[in-house]
Enzyme design. Structure first.
Site, mmCIF file in Angstrom:
data_model
loop_
_atom_site.group_PDB
_atom_site.id
_atom_site.type_symbol
_atom_site.label_atom_id
_atom_site.label_comp_id
_atom_site.label_asym_id
_atom_site.label_seq_id
_atom_site.Cartn_x
_atom_site.Cartn_y
_atom_site.Cartn_z
ATOM 1 N NE ARG A 104 -155.221 -6.168 71.255
ATOM 2 C CZ ARG A 104 -154.007 -6.035 70.726
ATOM 3 N NH1 ARG A 104 -153.433 -4.841 70.659
ATOM 4 N NH2 ARG A 104 -153.366 -7.072 70.227
ATOM 5 C CG ASP A 105 -153.331 -5.306 67.026
ATOM 6 O OD1 ASP A 105 -152.979 -4.125 67.116
ATOM 7 O OD2 ASP A 105 -152.523 -6.228 66.778
ATOM 8 C CG HIS B 71 -149.774 -10.468 66.440
ATOM 9 N ND1 HIS B 71 -150.987 -10.423 67.097
ATOM 10 C CD2 HIS B 71 -149.476 -9.180 66.158
ATOM 11 C CE1 HIS B 71 -151.395 -9.175 67.201
ATOM 12 N NE2 HIS B 71 -150.494 -8.393 66.629
ATOM 13 C CB CYS C 100 -148.908 -0.684 66.972
ATOM 14 S SG CYS C 100 -148.326 -0.438 68.650
ATOM 15 C CG ASN D 133 -153.082 -7.570 63.389
ATOM 16 O OD1 ASN D 133 -153.633 -6.591 63.845
ATOM 17 N ND2 ASN D 133 -152.194 -8.259 64.055
HETATM 18 P P1 HMG Z 1 -148.229 4.773 83.254
HETATM 19 O O1 HMG Z 1 -148.676 6.166 82.933
HETATM 20 O O2 HMG Z 1 -146.772 4.513 83.430
HETATM 21 O O3 HMG Z 1 -149.058 4.144 84.484
HETATM 22 O O4 HMG Z 1 -148.779 3.829 82.104
HETATM 23 P P2 HMG Z 1 -149.243 4.530 85.965
HETATM 24 O O5 HMG Z 1 -149.324 3.236 86.713
HETATM 25 O O6 HMG Z 1 -148.264 5.561 86.408
HETATM 26 O O7 HMG Z 1 -150.709 5.184 85.940
HETATM 27 C C1 HMG Z 1 -150.977 6.427 85.345
HETATM 28 C C2 HMG Z 1 -152.484 6.653 85.311
HETATM 29 O O8 HMG Z 1 -153.114 5.644 84.501
HETATM 30 C C3 HMG Z 1 -153.138 6.552 86.676
HETATM 31 O O9 HMG Z 1 -154.255 7.439 86.653
HETATM 32 C C4 HMG Z 1 -153.637 5.142 86.718
HETATM 33 O O10 HMG Z 1 -154.744 4.977 87.567
HETATM 34 C C5 HMG Z 1 -154.065 4.912 85.266
HETATM 35 P P3 HMG Z 1 -154.205 8.859 87.400
HETATM 36 O O11 HMG Z 1 -153.930 8.526 88.843
HETATM 37 O O12 HMG Z 1 -153.060 9.626 86.750
HETATM 38 O O13 HMG Z 1 -155.564 9.424 87.107
HETATM 39 N N1 HMG Z 1 -153.993 3.511 84.889
HETATM 40 C C6 HMG Z 1 -155.040 2.807 84.437
HETATM 41 N N2 HMG Z 1 -156.332 3.128 84.210
HETATM 42 C C7 HMG Z 1 -157.143 2.163 83.756
HETATM 43 N N3 HMG Z 1 -156.723 0.895 83.510
HETATM 44 C C8 HMG Z 1 -155.455 0.530 83.720
HETATM 45 C C9 HMG Z 1 -154.560 1.509 84.209
HETATM 46 N N4 HMG Z 1 -153.250 1.480 84.531
HETATM 47 C C10 HMG Z 1 -152.936 2.699 84.943
HETATM 48 N N5 HMG Z 1 -155.074 -0.724 83.483
HETATM 49 C C11 HMG Z 1 -149.629 1.707 81.360
HETATM 50 C C12 HMG Z 1 -148.539 2.435 82.129
HETATM 51 C C13 HMG Z 1 -149.161 0.297 81.126
HETATM 52 C C14 HMG Z 1 -150.905 1.723 82.195
HETATM 53 C C15 HMG Z 1 -149.888 2.464 80.025
HETATM 54 O O14 HMG Z 1 -148.651 2.639 79.401
HETATM 55 C C16 HMG Z 1 -150.798 1.739 79.120
HETATM 56 O O15 HMG Z 1 -151.965 1.540 79.414
HETATM 57 N N6 HMG Z 1 -150.292 1.336 77.927
HETATM 58 C C17 HMG Z 1 -151.072 0.583 76.972
HETATM 59 C C18 HMG Z 1 -150.539 0.766 75.598
HETATM 60 C C19 HMG Z 1 -151.301 -0.102 74.638
HETATM 61 O O16 HMG Z 1 -152.405 -0.537 74.901
HETATM 62 N N7 HMG Z 1 -150.679 -0.372 73.453
HETATM 63 C C20 HMG Z 1 -151.276 -1.168 72.448
HETATM 64 C C21 HMG Z 1 -151.417 -2.612 72.823
HETATM 65 S S1 HMG Z 1 -149.941 -3.567 72.560
HETATM 66 C C22 HMG Z 1 -150.001 -3.969 70.864
HETATM 67 O O17 HMG Z 1 -150.832 -3.477 70.158
HETATM 68 C C23 HMG Z 1 -149.030 -4.985 70.339
HETATM 69 C C24 HMG Z 1 -149.669 -6.350 70.056
HETATM 70 O O18 HMG Z 1 -150.736 -6.229 69.143
HETATM 71 C C25 HMG Z 1 -148.599 -7.306 69.484
HETATM 72 C C26 HMG Z 1 -147.825 -6.689 68.310
HETATM 73 O O19 HMG Z 1 -148.423 -6.382 67.271
HETATM 74 O O20 HMG Z 1 -146.637 -6.516 68.503
HETATM 75 C C27 HMG Z 1 -150.220 -6.967 71.346
HETATM 76 MG MG MG Z 2 -150.503 -6.195 66.989
#
Ligand code: HMG
Ligand code: MG
Length: 301
Positions: free
Chosen positions: A15-16, A207, A240, A249
C-alpha cells in the site's frame, strides 16, 4: 535499558510502497507480492487502499487485488479507507480490518484528503460506527507527527489530541507517522512518550519514512521507550504523493535484521523476506532500497 521481547511488524509495502511507484503494477503481481510477504512470516500485510482512484491511480485495482488474495490464517490484511464510500467498497471486497488516516497538520490533511483535521475526524466517525457494528477492526494513522512539509514543526500536544480522538472513535491501535522522515531519535522518543502518557504505549505503533536516513535510529529509540509495533515497507518501497521528497518507509528487511540482532522475536523468515523485496523490485525495474538486499549472499534468486 529494557527492550521488548517480541515486536509485531506491520508490512505496508503493497500500500504505502506501491501507491507511489510510477510503474503500473498489474493486480496479479500485487497479489503474488502480498502472498510472498505473508509467507515470509509477517503477521500483518496492508494490502491496498480503497481511496479515490483519481487521487491514487496506482491502487485503482483494490477490489481485484483484495478479492484475489488467498488469505493465510493468522495474518491480518488491513486496507486503507478514507470515507464511507471506501468502507463500502472494502466491505464488499471482504475486508476484515481497515485503516483510517488523518494528520497532526492542517495543511497536509488538506493536500492529502481535502479536509481539515476536524472534518477528517467527522468522516472517520461516520464510517467507524458501521465498521465496528460489522465487526471490522480499525487501525488509525496520524501523519506528520514530527514535522509537516507545509507547516514545519508539529506540536506534540496536537499529536496527542489527534491520537486520543482516534482511540475515542474506536481504533484498536494508532500508528504515528513521520511522513517526511524529519525525526531524530530523541525527538521521536519524546513525541512517543507524550502520546503514550495519554493513550498507553501498548496501543501505539511507529511508522518512519527514511528520507534522511534516521528511521532505524528512531525505531531503536522508540523500542527503548517500549513500543512493540513497527510499520515497515519491504525494499524501502514508497513515499507519499502529497509530501514532496518523502522517501519510502524503513526497509522491512533492515528492520528485521536489527530486531534479530537485538534478540527480539518477529516470526519473520529473513531470507524469504529479502527474496520478496527483490522479487517486487525486479518487476518494478529497480534495485531494492534495503541495505540487506544488496549483500552478495542475497543476489542469486
Ligand atoms: P474529494 O475529491 O474531496 O472527494 O477527495 P469527494 O467526496 O468530493 O469525491 C470526489 C470523487 O471521488 C467522486 O467521484 C467520488 O465518488 C470519488 P465523481 O462523482 O467526481 O466521479 N470518491 C471515491 N471513489 C472511490 N473510492 C472512494 C472515494 N471517495 C470519493 N473511497 C478523498 C476526498 C478522501 C476521497 C481523496 O482525497 C482521497 O481519496 N485521498 C486519498 C489520498 C491518499 O490515499 N494518500 C495516501 C495515503 S495516506 C499516507 O500515505 C500516509 C500514511 O502512510 C502515514 C504516513 O506516512 O504519514 C498512512
Ligand atoms: Mg506512510
Amino acid at each position: 535499558m529494557s527492550l521488548p521481547t517480541r515486536v509485531r511488524i506491520v508490512e505496508v509495502g503493497p500500500r504505502d510502497g506501491l501507491q507511489n511507484e510510477p510503474a503500473t503494477v498489474p493486480a496479479a503481481v500485487k497479489i503474488e507480492f502480498i502472498q510472498r510477504l505473508a509467507a515470509a512470516g509477517l503477521p500483518a500485510v496492508e494490502a491496498t487502499s480503497f481511496v479515490s482512484p483519481r487521487w491514487i491511480p496506482q491502487l485503482a485495482d483494490a477490489e481485484e487485488v483484495y478479492r484475489g488474495l488467498e488469505r493465510r490464517p493468522g495474518v491480518a490484511y488491513p486496507v486503507l479507507v478514507p470515507n464511507l464510500q471506501g468502507l463500502e467498497r472494502a466491505m464488499a471486497a471482504g475486508a476484515e480490518e481497515i485503516a483510517v488516516f488523518t494528520a497532526a497538520s492542517e495543511a497536509f490533511n488538506q493536500k492529502n484528503i481535502n479536509a481539515s483535521i476536524s472534518e477528517s475526524l467527522d468522516r472517520i466517525r461516520r464510517l467507524a460506527d458501521p465498521a465496528l457494528e460489522r465487526g471490522l477492526r480499525i487501525r488509525g494513522y496520524i501523519s506528520c507527527v514530527l514535522g509537516c512539509p507545509y507547516e514545519g514543526p508539529v506540536r506534540e500536544e496536537k499529536v496527542v489530541a489527534v491520537a486520543a480522538a482516534l482511540f475515542g472513535l474506536g481504533c484498536y491501535e494508532v500508528s504515528l507517522g513521520d511522513t517526511i522522515g524529519v525525526g531524530t531519535p530523541v525527538a521521536a522518543r519524546r513525541m512517543l512518550w507524550a502520546v503514550a502518557g495519554e493513550c498507553g504505549m501498548e496501543r501505539l505503533a511507529v511508522h518512519f519514512h527514511d528520507t534522511r536516513g534516521q528511521a532505524l535510529a528512531n525505531i531503536f529509540a522508540c523500542l527503548e521507550a517500549g513500543v512493540t509495533t513497527v510499520d515497515a515497507s519491504v525494499a524501502g518501497l514508497g513515499g507519499c504523493p502529497y509530501a514532496r521528497g518523502a522517501s519510502g518507509n524503513v526497509a522491512t528487511e533492515d528492520l528485521a535484521y536489527l530486531l534479530q540482532g537485538l534478540g527480539i522475536e518477529t516470526g519473520v523468515d529473513l531470507p524469504r523476506l529479502v527474496a520478496a523485496g527483490r522479487w517486487i523490485c525486479a518487476r518494478l525495474g529497480r534495485e531494492p532500497r534495503s541495505r540487506l538486499a544488496l549483500l552478495p549472499e542475497y543476489q542469486d534468486d
